[in-house]
Design a protein around this motif. Sequence first.
Motif: not given
Length: 701
Positions: A559-565, A597-601, A651-652
């Motif tokens: 998983s990862s933050y959408t705005m990381s890169a 893949v855990i959807r970004d929160t 997707d949680l």
Amino acid sequence: MASDVLATATRTTDAVQKSVLRADIQGLRALAVLAVLLYHLDVPFLPGGFVGVDVFFVISGFLITGLLLKQLVVEGRVSLLGFYARRARRLLPAATLVLVATGAITVAVLPITRWASIGWDIIASASYVQNWRLATDSVGYLTSDVAPGPLQHYWSLGVEEQFYLVWPLLIIVAGWLGTRTRHQRGQIAIENLRPWLLIALALVLLPSLAWSMYYTAAAPEPAYFASTTRFWQLALGALLAVAHSHLEKIPGPLAMITGWLGTAGIIGSLVLIDGSVPYPGAAALLPTVSTALVIAAGVKRTPLGPELVLGTRPMVFVGNISYSLYLWHWPVIVFATAMFPQPHFTGSILILGLSIGLAYLTYRYVEKPVSGWSALSDAPGRSLCAAAALMIIGGLTGGMLVHAVRTEVDRAEIQSLQPEPLLTGAMTLPQEPLSSEPEPQTAAEEIVPAPVVAAEDFPTCDSAKISETEVTTCEYGDQASDRHVALVGDSHAKQWIPALDRIARDNGWKLTAYIHDACPFATGELERKGRVYVTCMDWNAQMQDLLRNDAELSLVITSSYTMSARIAGATDDVAAMAEAFQRSWRPFTQRGVPVAVIRDTPAPDINVPDCVAVNSTSLTECSVPRREAADDKGVAQLRAAGSLPGVTSIDLNPFICPAEQCPPVIGDVLVYRDADHLTATYVESLADRLEASLETLVAAR
């Protein structure tokens, strides 16, 4: 011989005295502080306003070195006691006033969740080490997701004072070597000292400049605040003071042209440099050298030089109050923004006016009276005692804030020892929350974790920092198991560790977390904040090599933050990142290892604990629309998973934002620990729902 020495000393004294009173330097100070102030007010045409600090560094190096040389030449010695006493009288009264006022206003207008951090900022600022506190945390007010503290700007004061712990000692050594020469030849003059002073300058300037270029490229966030990357700027100003007598010989027309070129360079820096440029590094050469050109040209005063503008009465007035204006402007902005979050033009004008008003009053009634107070100026030892008292007052102010928070934390920890209800957090939600639209919680007698400790409610797992490439590991679950589950990603992957640890222990899995801050598990030419993200790409390559050779690997979770890169040069960010994700996941699916893949929160983009701390009886005040917080998060992850066999998306988000408004508290549990990371407590309440999605994947393997 004696007359030659006296003449040299007199010329040096007069030159330095003139430099202290130069109107163009006061104008430069005004230009520097106004640039910083307008930059912090988000004026769009000054993206490089932060370079005003560089201008201050050069000016400081020039003026302070000039005063030290004056004493050295005239008296044959430098009094460290007198030097630091003058610095204390000049700087500490106003600085301490702002620190104490900041502490008081913090209690009045900011939530208790902010007090401890600001308290430590006050302590660090009173000790002149705020720059190292910020460098260690790699927190900048150029580009930061963290609510800015009202004292972050004190970092530059720390840099200066740390420089002046070293530089006067080098001047003393140079003076001793020059004095030896004088005894041999029977005279002393600045010319005898200059070779040794140039050697001392070279020992500071050249290594600092080289290190600034290297460290800024390797780790731009901490490099911005580090003293070692800034000393060369003060040393360049000192070089001008050493070369003062030579600068007097510059022809008038050349001085005029040089001065205007320097002025243009400073203005160009304010317009052309922005937060995406690695700084200081090589980019700092433009404003630093440009400032040096203006100062050098001003030694030879010309009627048509930059002093024509810089020496005007308004500029000199702002220059006179520039120190106090620098101290006050940032706390005023931070507190005003906290009280009135929606910025507007009228508000900016009021902030500007209030900052200037406070600066003038501080200059008029604190700076000037104290610096000229004979009871202190005639007794350096007394000045230093007063300085120590002021530093203690500043430290105690910060300590009181920290202690107040510690008391509240102790209370929260006692409360956490009470028996917990069987159903908390996400466990209180229905199976299909989006279809049932549960009523949001509007109030709570006790919230877990308490907002004051929420920032610390995260899994303890060391991760690679943004500037690092080393792969770090954290082990969980059953270490003897032959079923290995790898968690790979950034802090938004790390936040799932509390739930995954419990799941791994319950199912007999070995869980290893591989975390790199702000770095998605993706393969491609990544960039972050406009710069190629080399460290992240290197880390990703190492991760592929490491996991490729893992024979026990049963599942990869990411998983990862959408705005990381993002992918450099991409016109469609979602499509480009989806392809980058697939390039990283495909090597595992091809060998039969499933990927989850855990959807970004959702990311509320407000500091939720801060908001809840002041709205515990009206929690809906801290709710954020789902369309703003959640709808655009993890879209690339879902697209990548949907078209690559062997990848399962989880997707949680319906259990994190179960209604049109994302609530800050669900089932008496605080959902977020900041603006976008879930609390460990809330993640634990999601463990059962996450486990249901993972069990079959590992079992199938």
